[in-house]
Design an enzyme around this catalytic site. Structure first.
Site, PDB file in Angstrom:
ATOM      1  N   HIS A 161      22.402  51.230  40.849  1.00  0.00           N
ATOM      2  CA  HIS A 161      22.362  50.686  42.223  1.00  0.00           C
ATOM      3  C   HIS A 161      22.176  49.164  42.211  1.00  0.00           C
ATOM      4  O   HIS A 161      21.672  48.598  43.171  1.00  0.00           O
ATOM      5  CB  HIS A 161      21.235  51.318  43.049  1.00  0.00           C
ATOM      6  CG  HIS A 161      21.120  52.801  42.902  1.00  0.00           C
ATOM      7  ND1 HIS A 161      21.703  53.697  43.760  1.00  0.00           N
ATOM      8  CD2 HIS A 161      20.511  53.562  41.955  1.00  0.00           C
ATOM      9  CE1 HIS A 161      21.439  54.932  43.373  1.00  0.00           C
ATOM     10  NE2 HIS A 161      20.724  54.878  42.270  1.00  0.00           N
ATOM     11  N   SER A 282      34.228  22.344  42.196  1.00  0.00           N
ATOM     12  CA  SER A 282      34.443  22.261  43.632  1.00  0.00           C
ATOM     13  C   SER A 282      34.813  20.831  43.973  1.00  0.00           C
ATOM     14  O   SER A 282      34.296  19.886  43.377  1.00  0.00           O
ATOM     15  CB  SER A 282      33.170  22.649  44.381  1.00  0.00           C
ATOM     16  OG  SER A 282      33.203  22.125  45.694  1.00  0.00           O
ATOM     17  N   LYS A 288      28.955  22.546  41.310  1.00  0.00           N
ATOM     18  CA  LYS A 288      29.552  23.870  41.220  1.00  0.00           C
ATOM     19  C   LYS A 288      30.395  24.083  39.974  1.00  0.00           C
ATOM     20  O   LYS A 288      31.106  23.218  39.511  1.00  0.00           O
ATOM     21  CB  LYS A 288      30.442  24.124  42.439  1.00  0.00           C
ATOM     22  CG  LYS A 288      29.658  24.253  43.709  1.00  0.00           C
ATOM     23  CD  LYS A 288      29.167  25.656  43.935  1.00  0.00           C
ATOM     24  CE  LYS A 288      30.320  26.501  44.418  1.00  0.00           C
ATOM     25  NZ  LYS A 288      29.913  27.660  45.178  1.00  0.00           N
ATOM     26  N   GLU A 295      37.106  36.043  39.364  1.00  0.00           N
ATOM     27  CA  GLU A 295      37.369  36.471  40.744  1.00  0.00           C
ATOM     28  C   GLU A 295      38.814  36.934  40.901  1.00  0.00           C
ATOM     29  O   GLU A 295      39.100  37.923  41.572  1.00  0.00           O
ATOM     30  CB  GLU A 295      37.084  35.316  41.713  1.00  0.00           C
ATOM     31  CG  GLU A 295      35.629  34.903  41.764  1.00  0.00           C
ATOM     32  CD  GLU A 295      35.463  33.601  42.536  1.00  0.00           C
ATOM     33  OE1 GLU A 295      35.384  32.542  41.901  1.00  0.00           O
ATOM     34  OE2 GLU A 295      35.428  33.647  43.777  1.00  0.00           O
TER      35      GLU A 295
END
Ligand code: ARG
Length: 463
Positions: A161, A282, A288, A295
């Protein structure tokens, strides 16, 4: 003879050429030119067979072979001019062959149809992709084995979980993916074996009256046998669907791992550092480092599974044998194959490059009462408490630690004994994460010794 505007392949029956819209909806050359090499290989095998059975003279066959090789090199060097009016790769090649060798080109289509031709070309193309997937999966598995070997005894939290459950080893986690990707590999090999039969010689749908040798063409193209039913040979696309099924399952596995890498590389987790080679920055936030490759791998399942569903829908309800609907098979498979291969390669690169932050892994493994089950197991083993009661005692200790703002190993012996007086100082041995993982020696368990045994087993299987 045919009207000058009508198609040179079937102009005999047609007075006028197609409407521009008809040409646009009908043509597949824009995408099926990717099967040029397979189309030429199929034609060369067919020509050699026609010569052997006496349908072509050796001279004709020789000219055709040379012409086809010349076309292949024109295509490879970008000199070939593809024509939409000629609809597809089969007719583009044949028309060019006629320009190069003249009359014998018109004899090549004896005992053949575009229906068995396209089925053959597409099988060869998909077969190549299965081979590429095998290579890609093997490379990824080797990268995972490398990570597993390096970190067979690094501890990290195991989750259920996405809540800390029990400590596991980094090697164990990597080897879980080795199991998944080697199952993908076995699905790839299975699919290849099942699809490796030749449709060539099925002709339009019914076979042919010419005395052809289908074993010879099957053999020349590396197929195990000719397909046994001509109706099936020209209309089956389950080989393409099976490719998409296998790709979908594998992309799902890639997606799960990618998701873990996205989570693990976040500032909140800091489990891994992804390499600069597989991250982006970024344009506005200088701090970043984004896990874009992970992704995008995570997202690839969308289009691959979409292709799978699309082709299922195209094929459902089609009567035997060939229908033009089937031309819609290629773009789906091409796109799925391209993206599966890309995702495999990107994942391999990320896995090879990623650096585990072992301190953060171990600290996380030791938090969240991760050794509560070890504590309960100790009570069962050492004080003969039934597991359900041990679970209860442990729950009380977790609540106590929580209220004190510490973890289980930080409780004193007195604290422990206030809940169960049979607890002794020995219990602290099982509360450490290293002892916890080392104790899980059951076959397939997370103990470093088990993980090393699995690494050795896979290395032997893959050698
Ligand atoms: N371009 C067609 C396809 O991809 C080739 C087969 C055409 N056959 C036919 N009978 N029109 O399916």
């Amino acid at each position: 003879m045919s009207n000058s505007n009508s198609n040179q392949m079937w102009g005999g029956r047609f007075a006028a050429g197609p409407d521009a819209i008809m040409e646009a909806i009908n043509a597949s050359i824009g995408f099926d030119k990717r099967m040029a090499a397979q189309d030429i290989a199929g034609s060369r095998a067919h020509a050699a067979m026609l010569a052997k059975v006496g349908i072509l003279t050796d001279n004709e066959a020789g000219a055709i072979q040379e012409g086809l090789l010349a076309i292949l090199s024109e295509i490879e060097t970008g000199k070939f001019e593809f024509s939409t009016a000629l609809e597809d790769i089969h007719m583009n090649v044949e028309a060019r062959l006629k320009e190069i060798v003249g009359e014998p080109a018109g004899r090549l289509h004896t005992a053949r149809s575009r229906n068995d031709q396209v089925a053959t070309d597409f099988r060869l193309w998909v077969r190549d992709q299965l081979d590429a997937a095998e290579t890609g999966l093997l490379a990824l598995v080797h990268a995972l084995l490398g990570q597993a070997e390096a970190g067979a005894d690094w501890v990290m939290p195991g989750f259920t979980h996405l809540q800390t459950a029990q400590p596991v080893t980094w090697g164990h986690h990597m080897m879980a993916y080795v199991e998944m990707f080697t199952r993908d590999l076995s699905r790839v090999r299975d699919a290849r074996k099942r699809m490796n039969e030749s449709p060539l010689g099925a002709a339009a749908l019914a076979g042919t009256g010419f005395k052809i040798d289908r074993d010879m063409t099957a053999d020349a193209l590396g197929f195990d046998a000719p397909m046994a039913n001509s109706l099936d040979a020209v209309s089956a696309r389950d080989f393409a669907l099976e490719f998409l099924n296998v790709a979908s399952i594998s992309a799902m596995h890639l997606s799960r791992f990618a998701e873990e890498l996205v989570i693990w590389s976040s500032a909140q987790f800091r489990f891994v550092q992804l390499s600069d080679r597989f991250s982006t920055g970024s344009s506005i936030m200088p701090q970043k480092k984004n896990p874009d490759a992970a992704e995008l791998i995570r997202a690839k399942i969308g289009r691959i599974f979409g292709a799978n569903v699309a082709l299922m829908m195209v094929m459902k309800g089609l009567p035997l044998a060939y229908s033009k609907d089937m031309q819609e098979d290629k773009e789906q498979v091409f796109d799925a194959a391209d993206n599966w291969m890309l995702a495999l390669a990107a994942m391999e690169g990320m896995v090879k490059d990623m650096a585990a932050n072992t301190d953060a892994l171990e600290a996380a493994a030791a938090s969240g009462f991760s050794t509560a089950t070890d504590l309960a197991d100790w009570l069962v083993r050492e004080t003969n408490l039934p597991f359900r009661e041990a679970h209860h005692v442990t729950g009380a200790l977790v609540a106590m630690a929580e209220s004190k703002g510490c973890d289980l190993p930080d409780l004193t012996l007195e604290d422990m004994q206030s809940v169960n007086k049979e607890i002794t100082a020995d219990i602290f041995d099982v509360l450490g994460v290293h002892n916890s993982v080392a104790s899980r020696q059951s076959y397939g368990g997370t103990a470093p010794s088990q993980v090393r045994a699995q690494i050795a087993r896979w290395k032997e299987i893959l050698a």
